[in-house]
Scaffold this motif. Structure first.
Motif, PDB file in Angstrom:
ATOM      1  N   ASN A   1       0.813  -1.222   0.000  1.00 37.32           N
ATOM      2  CA  ASN A   1       0.000   0.000   0.000  1.00 37.32           C
ATOM      3  C   ASN A   1       0.844   1.269   0.000  1.00 37.32           C
ATOM      4  O   ASN A   1       0.409   2.317   0.480  1.00 37.32           O
ATOM      5  CB  ASN A   1      -0.928   0.006   1.218  1.00 37.32           C
ATOM      6  CG  ASN A   1      -1.989  -1.068   1.126  1.00 37.32           C
ATOM      7  OD1 ASN A   1      -2.599  -1.267   0.087  1.00 37.32           O
ATOM      8  ND2 ASN A   1      -2.195  -1.782   2.223  1.00 37.32           N
TER       9      ASN A   1
ATOM     10  N   TYR B   1       1.359   3.862  -1.684  1.00 43.37           N
ATOM     11  CA  TYR B   1       0.743   4.541  -2.815  1.00 43.37           C
ATOM     12  C   TYR B   1       1.609   5.637  -3.436  1.00 43.37           C
ATOM     13  O   TYR B   1       1.563   5.853  -4.641  1.00 43.37           O
ATOM     14  CB  TYR B   1      -0.598   5.172  -2.394  1.00 43.37           C
ATOM     15  CG  TYR B   1      -1.635   4.185  -1.946  1.00 43.37           C
ATOM     16  CD1 TYR B   1      -1.796   2.954  -2.585  1.00 43.37           C
ATOM     17  CD2 TYR B   1      -2.473   4.468  -0.883  1.00 43.37           C
ATOM     18  CE1 TYR B   1      -2.750   2.053  -2.176  1.00 43.37           C
ATOM     19  CE2 TYR B   1      -3.444   3.576  -0.465  1.00 43.37           C
ATOM     20  CZ  TYR B   1      -3.573   2.362  -1.112  1.00 43.37           C
ATOM     21  OH  TYR B   1      -4.522   1.470  -0.690  1.00 43.37           O
TER      22      TYR B   1
ATOM     23  N   SER C   1     -11.579  -0.724   0.917  1.00 41.78           N
ATOM     24  CA  SER C   1     -10.289  -1.369   0.679  1.00 41.78           C
ATOM     25  C   SER C   1     -10.357  -2.531  -0.293  1.00 41.78           C
ATOM     26  O   SER C   1      -9.338  -2.921  -0.860  1.00 41.78           O
ATOM     27  CB  SER C   1      -9.704  -1.857   2.004  1.00 41.78           C
ATOM     28  OG  SER C   1     -10.563  -2.795   2.631  1.00 41.78           O
TER      29      SER C   1
ATOM     30  N   GLY D   1     -12.008  -0.502  -3.938  1.00 45.81           N
ATOM     31  CA  GLY D   1     -11.436   0.805  -4.235  1.00 45.81           C
ATOM     32  C   GLY D   1     -12.462   1.859  -4.609  1.00 45.81           C
ATOM     33  O   GLY D   1     -12.101   2.920  -5.140  1.00 45.81           O
TER      34      GLY D   1
ATOM     35  N   HIS E   1      -7.389   4.941   2.906  1.00 46.63           N
ATOM     36  CA  HIS E   1      -7.039   4.870   1.484  1.00 46.63           C
ATOM     37  C   HIS E   1      -7.278   6.193   0.758  1.00 46.63           C
ATOM     38  O   HIS E   1      -7.128   6.264  -0.454  1.00 46.63           O
ATOM     39  CB  HIS E   1      -7.826   3.748   0.807  1.00 46.63           C
ATOM     40  CG  HIS E   1      -7.580   2.407   1.409  1.00 46.63           C
ATOM     41  ND1 HIS E   1      -6.477   1.634   1.084  1.00 46.63           N
ATOM     42  CD2 HIS E   1      -8.274   1.707   2.338  1.00 46.63           C
ATOM     43  CE1 HIS E   1      -6.516   0.512   1.782  1.00 46.63           C
ATOM     44  NE2 HIS E   1      -7.584   0.545   2.558  1.00 46.63           N
TER      45      HIS E   1
ATOM     46  N   LYS F   1       0.290   3.696   4.750  1.00 43.00           N
ATOM     47  CA  LYS F   1       0.003   3.573   3.324  1.00 43.00           C
ATOM     48  C   LYS F   1       0.685   4.714   2.567  1.00 43.00           C
ATOM     49  O   LYS F   1       1.851   4.602   2.214  1.00 43.00           O
ATOM     50  CB  LYS F   1      -1.503   3.497   3.103  1.00 43.00           C
ATOM     51  CG  LYS F   1      -2.089   2.208   3.686  1.00 43.00           C
ATOM     52  CD  LYS F   1      -3.568   2.102   3.502  1.00 43.00           C
ATOM     53  CE  LYS F   1      -4.089   0.737   3.945  1.00 43.00           C
ATOM     54  NZ  LYS F   1      -3.840   0.411   5.358  1.00 43.00           N
TER      55      LYS F   1
ATOM     56  N   VAL G   1      -6.690   1.907  -5.463  1.00 37.87           N
ATOM     57  CA  VAL G   1      -6.918   0.459  -5.411  1.00 37.87           C
ATOM     58  C   VAL G   1      -7.668   0.022  -6.665  1.00 37.87           C
ATOM     59  O   VAL G   1      -8.701   0.595  -7.007  1.00 37.87           O
ATOM     60  CB  VAL G   1      -7.725   0.072  -4.156  1.00 37.87           C
ATOM     61  CG1 VAL G   1      -8.088  -1.415  -4.186  1.00 37.87           C
ATOM     62  CG2 VAL G   1      -6.944   0.398  -2.893  1.00 37.87           C
TER      63      VAL G   1
ATOM     64  N   THR H   1      -2.459  -2.322  -6.312  1.00 43.68           N
ATOM     65  CA  THR H   1      -2.327  -0.992  -5.743  1.00 43.68           C
ATOM     66  C   THR H   1      -1.427  -0.148  -6.644  1.00 43.68           C
ATOM     67  O   THR H   1      -0.289  -0.514  -6.929  1.00 43.68           O
ATOM     68  CB  THR H   1      -1.754  -1.044  -4.322  1.00 43.68           C
ATOM     69  OG1 THR H   1      -0.584  -1.853  -4.311  1.00 43.68           O
ATOM     70  CG2 THR H   1      -2.759  -1.646  -3.369  1.00 43.68           C
TER      71      THR H   1
END
Length: 396
Positions: A40, A42, A171, A174, A217, A249, A331, A374
């Motif tokens: 994760n 990102y 999660s 997404g 997220h 994340k 996601v 991801t």
């Protein structure tokens, strides 16, 4: 020899094996040739030199551990600095840092849902929110996924305080929650008084419901420069909104935080058991998160890049006939025919040099197995080409 009291564990293990649901730990090396679409990270900050140096500097300054709970010896000036900058960045009045995002969610739900209260929880919420509902002293009603009308109907049944609990970005698939509509449903739940002697409507007879949002997220991906989903929806800093975030994340570290009005945060300090009785976040994690947050401020384009990578993955995969959910953040969920086939698909990807997530029951509330990809802001076009090619070939 007496029979083992854990025979039931062996039977459950056999049942998991028959269903293709066995989970195993797979320690990764420090350096891996795998292209990672499973973690994760990102924004690609977990190994950024400024982030790792922030962790190292904090450990050298404050030591390897927090040494105690936040209320005893586990609060450092670094924790306070991180809380101030997190609150300011996300647009909230105050923040409180926890040892994990899971602990932050347990704290927010349990401490804000006293006996006699109603908790309205989205059916697609993360396990940490679900566990918070189970541990809280209020009564929980689970409502249909992303359905503000279902929330309204549930709130109509309340007799005391109420909170509505939802992920901002779910999660598994997404997809984003309808935050503006959820906030409206919460605020409409207040009942007006009868008109007074003047004939004018009185003040609200009871407050509306509070909205508690898990923005794990959303932080770093959604909103102006990654300031989060509450910011993007115009809800950041509202007196009836609380948000939780994770530092593990987009910020590439570890830990979590609750953001909200100052008096709510003060209440958590005094009432949240996962704050009072847990050791404070390690200084290295706080230092890394603070360094990552400052990088995000300096490089806000990382948020837009993460979203663009997610859309690109979705468009390329669906163009090849795969069934995927259009991502609202970073996601990308690609559906598989069965748990066994999802597991084989993920294994084929790994064998070809690509790490992908594999979500199977009971991790998925709808029982549909998926590959979970991801997006990362630091992925190149060449890496995207390679990832899509591997996924398509492994599926065949």
């Amino acid at each position: 020899m007496a029979r083992s009291p854990f025979e039931w564990i062996d039977e459950q293990a056999r049942a998991r094996s028959r269903a293709g649901l066995v989970r195993t730990l797979r320690p990764r090396p420090a350096d891996s040739e795998l292209l990672d679409l499973a973690g994760n990270d990102y924004l690609g900050l977990a190994r950024h030199p400024e982030v790792t140096e922030g962790a190292a500097r904090a450990a050298r300054t404050w030591g390897g551990g927090a040494t105690g709970s936040r209320l005893v010896s586990g609060s450092t000036e670094l924790h306070a600095e991180l809380e101030r900058e997190l609150a300011e960045f996300c647009g909230f009045e105050s923040a409180l840092v926890f040892s994990s995002g899971y602990a932050a969610n347990l704290a927010a739900v349990t401490a804000l849902a006293p006996h006699g209260s109603l908790i309205v929880s989205d059916a697609g919420n993360h396990a940490s929110l679900i566990d918070g509902c189970r541990l809280a002293r209020g009564i929980t009603q689970v409502v249909a996924h992303a359905d503000p009308d279902a929330v309204r109907k549930a709130l109509d049944t309340r007799t005391g305080p109420a909170i509505v609990v939802s992920d901002t970005v779910f999660s598994v698939d997404g997809d984003a929650a309808p935050l503006t509509a959820l906030a409206a449903a919460c605020r409409e739940a207040g009942e007006p008084d009868e008109p007074g002697a003047s004939g004018k409507p009185g003040e609200s007879g009871r407050p509306g419901a509070a909205l508690v949002l898990d923005d794990a997220h959303g932080l770093g991906v959604i909103g102006d420069g990654g300031r989060g989903a509450a910011w993007a929806a115009g809800l950041a800093g509202a007196p009836d909104v609380v948000a939780t975030v994770t530092l593990s994340k987009s910020l590439g570290s570890q830990g979590g935080a609750v953001l909200g009005p100052a008096h709510v945060i003060d209440h958590l300090v005094n009432a949240a058991r996962t704050f009072i009785f847990d050791t404070g976040l390690a200084p290295a994690a706080a230092g890394a998160a603070l360094a990552a947050l400052r990088l995000l401020r300096e490089e806000p384009e990382r948020a837009a890049r993460a979203r663009a990578v997610a859309i690109s993955l979705y468009e390329r995969l669906t163009a090849e006939g795969l069934e995927a959910v259009r991502p609202d953040a970073a996601v990308v969920s690609v559906r598989a025919p069965s748990p066994e086939q999802a597991l084989r698909w993920a294994a084929e990807c790994r064998a070809a040099g690509l790490a992908v997530g594999c979500f199977r029951p009971p991790s998925v509330p709808d029982g549909i197995s998926r590959l979970r990809l991801t997006a990362r802001a630091d992925l190149t076009e060449g890496q995207l080409d390679r990832a899509v090619g591997v996924i398509i070939e492994a599926r065949r």
